[in-house]
Design an enzyme around this catalytic site. Structure first.
Site, PDB file in Angstrom:
ATOM      1  CB  SER A  86      -7.778   3.066   3.428  1.00  0.00           C
ATOM      2  OG  SER A  86      -6.864   2.568   4.371  1.00  0.00           O
TER       3      SER A  86
ATOM      4  CB  SER B  65      -7.697   0.184   6.279  1.00  0.00           C
ATOM      5  OG  SER B  65      -8.405   1.395   6.382  1.00  0.00           O
TER       6      SER B  65
ATOM      7  CE  LYS C 150      -3.831   1.689   2.957  1.00  0.00           C
ATOM      8  NZ  LYS C 150      -4.554   1.420   4.219  1.00  0.00           N
TER       9      LYS C 150
END
Lengths: 384, 384
Positions: free
Chosen positions: A104, A128, A27
């Site tokens: 996320s 997330s 990420k």
């Protein structure tokens, strides 16, 4: 649109090691030396210098043989649970292309679910990792708070932040997890509580869709005793977690926001503003609720205990919903997932069932520090 | 960055007419047939179809011989007073290049100040013509509310919205104004009140810098009697205007925001949220303050009266200030300029003086409907 990478490159892992031959993505909240950590917001990227060193989680995976193949899309500065980034687009959810991938850690889940890499790093503060794992039908885990080093990972709300990961199969998932937590898969959990409040809170068809997975879990762990996860109500826990998390998020990002006045999706700006408006009068009671929740979870998970609940209360919503429907979806997810950030207990997401053709995962909460036992569960899940 | 146009093109005006040979630009809040009205926000542009017809103000200028040469940068959906657009950049203030041009009609003021066109259309709800006119050293006017048609102009807060214009010289300014208001310049005002509260409120050096211009105004109109513009305080008027304007702005833009969840500068998102949070309990008292302010202005401007005040309380702030300093600048401007939107009276800005090398204008408020008298003042200003 639909792209899950923001930056594709290759940094080869060590020639030998337990993860040799595996590829992973990170990420874009994890530092990669020489590259700007973009955090899903163009003004964050424009106002920050390239990272000097790799994040510690990346160092561990590389040192154990895995190869890094790129950085993935994230909700802006990790504030979001749906995986729609107004600047970078919405990574594909290959299991339900008309639906959001969850966030996320949206691009990490998407990349793994699409088979573009074997595993991926995400972060989980309020859900997330768990949410995109659930929505994309993946194994995913939020480890015990503090268990996997967060050095070199962009913080959001430090008292809730964790570094987690995704994989498609339990074997790969456990191998990557062993490197990240620094401990081999342990004994399986031995006592199961089924969170009746969580299953009751879930939307139409979710409990039914998860019933076969719950039966498999009972076969692995032992018959589940039914009890409340959150006696004061999931909403009370969510309210406490929201107050504490958003106040910390504002402490993290507020100085930058006030100096740079950046661009955001309206939704993200509104979340930040809610953080800036959180008062000490709200945080004091929230800390008491948190203490209470921690006591509850310690009780439920003592002696090899785990708690089962839906990883998300509903399958992934459709993309591009109006704000009111996004809010409703987010609030329901927050209520279901607040336990993670609030208590710091590890939560494993197992691929489990489909509702209306879209995946929903089964979440298993372990005792603090019992991450190795959840790895064993992921490994066993393949063969259950 | 520094560009004042978002779209350059040419639509020739009528071959003959009082404005033949003049060029003008229009803030990208005015419809031009066949082009999308972008309103300074990429998601607004992306979610709206091209305009079917020209805005009425553009029709009038074209029909009277002026040639349209492009559409100009605006603060996002007209919400801003500084002229810094996080997506489109900050148009150059040629009189003070290190400072903001003022907004929201930033590009229109910049284009005129740079000599790229003879005149330009702007909009003024809470100061969006007056502020950039002041900061860029231009003639500018907010006409009587309703006097210049706003058909085909993107609304913000309809009870305060006006279409206004800029020019570098009083002659051009009056010629364009005559076409827009549909009335030739009239008799000069005959009675002057100097707003002692406004001059006292202004920052260091402003009253001194405006003293020569005020003396010229007195020579044209008659010696100024000193009095308060706003007996309850400029802050009280500003608070009332802010509550009413932002509530209307949310009524205008809220449905789109809630459907599309667009991107904004944090500052713009925060303004919209303030509008969404405005309660009827705040608006009721604000309407009473507005009634009172209207009574005050009717009194001060009866019988050919005008009121003089600084067009802005300070010269243009530096560009890229931190949020807290932007807020302070904006709040001071709001307090000074609230009278326009609150009362609907016409306000002319005359280029007047410099503070620290940056322009500050002199504002002259006329009676409702006495726009022609303010045009006469602008004409006479050249030769005073």
């Amino acid at each position: 649109m639909g792209e899950c990478f923001v930056d594709r490159f290759e940094i080869a892992g060590a020639a030998e090691g337990p993860l040799a031959g595996l590829s992973f993505a990170a990420k874009d909240l994890f530092d990669v030396a020489g590259r700007v950590t973009g955090a899903g917001n163009p003004d964050w990227a424009a106002t920050h210098a390239p990272a000097q060193a790799h994040a510690e989680a990346i160092v561990r995976l590389l040192a154990n043989g895995a190869t890094l193949v790129g950085k993935t899309v994230t909700d802006e500065i990790s504030l979001g649970l749906l995986g729609e980034n107004a600047f970078d687009g919405t990574p594909l959810n290959p299991r339900a292309p008309e639906r959001v991938p969850g966030g996320s850690s949206s691009g990490s889940a998407s990349a793994v679910a699409q088979g573009l890499c074997d595993a991926a790093l995400g972060t989980d503060t309020g859900g997330s990792v768990r949410v995109p794992a659930s929505f994309c039908g993946l194994f995913g885990m939020r480890p015990t708070h503090g268990r996997v080093p967060t050095a070199g990972m962009l913080p959001q709300a430090p008292s809730s932040d964790t570094a987690g990961w995704f994989a498609r199969d339990g074997g790969t998932f456990a191998k990557v997890g062993e490197v990240l937590i620094g401990e081999a898969p342990g004994a399986l959990p031995s006592r199961l509580t089924v969170g009746t409040d969580c299953f009751g809170f879930a939307g139409p068809g979710v409990a039914e869709a998860l019933a076969p997975a719950l039966a498999r879990l009972e076969a692995l762990v032992g018959e589940g005793r039914e009890d409340l996860l959150a006696p004061p109500g999931l909403a009370a826990w969510a309210q406490a977690q929201r107050a504490l998390q958003l106040a910390e998020a504002w402490a993290t990002f507020g100085p930058w926001v006030e100096a740079e006045v950046p661009r955001f999706s309206y939704l993200v700006a509104r979340t930040l503003m809610a953080g800036s408006a959180t008062t000490e009068a709200q945080q004091g009671p929230a800390r008491l609720v948190r203490d209470d929740a921690r006591g509850r979870l310690a009780h439920l998970t003592k002696g090899g205990g785990v708690v089962a609940l839906p990883a998300t209360p509903d399958p992934a919503p459709l993309k591009n919903l109006p704000l009111a429907q996004m809010d409703r979806a987010r609030e329901r997810i927050n209520a279901n997932c607040a336990v993670g950030g609030l208590t710091g207990h590890p939560v494993l997401v197992l691929p489990a069932g489909d509702v209306e053709g879209a995946p929903v995962g089964l979440a298993v909460i372990g005792a603090r520090g019992a991450d190795a036992s959840l790895l064993a569960l992921a490994q066993a899940w393949e063969h259950a």
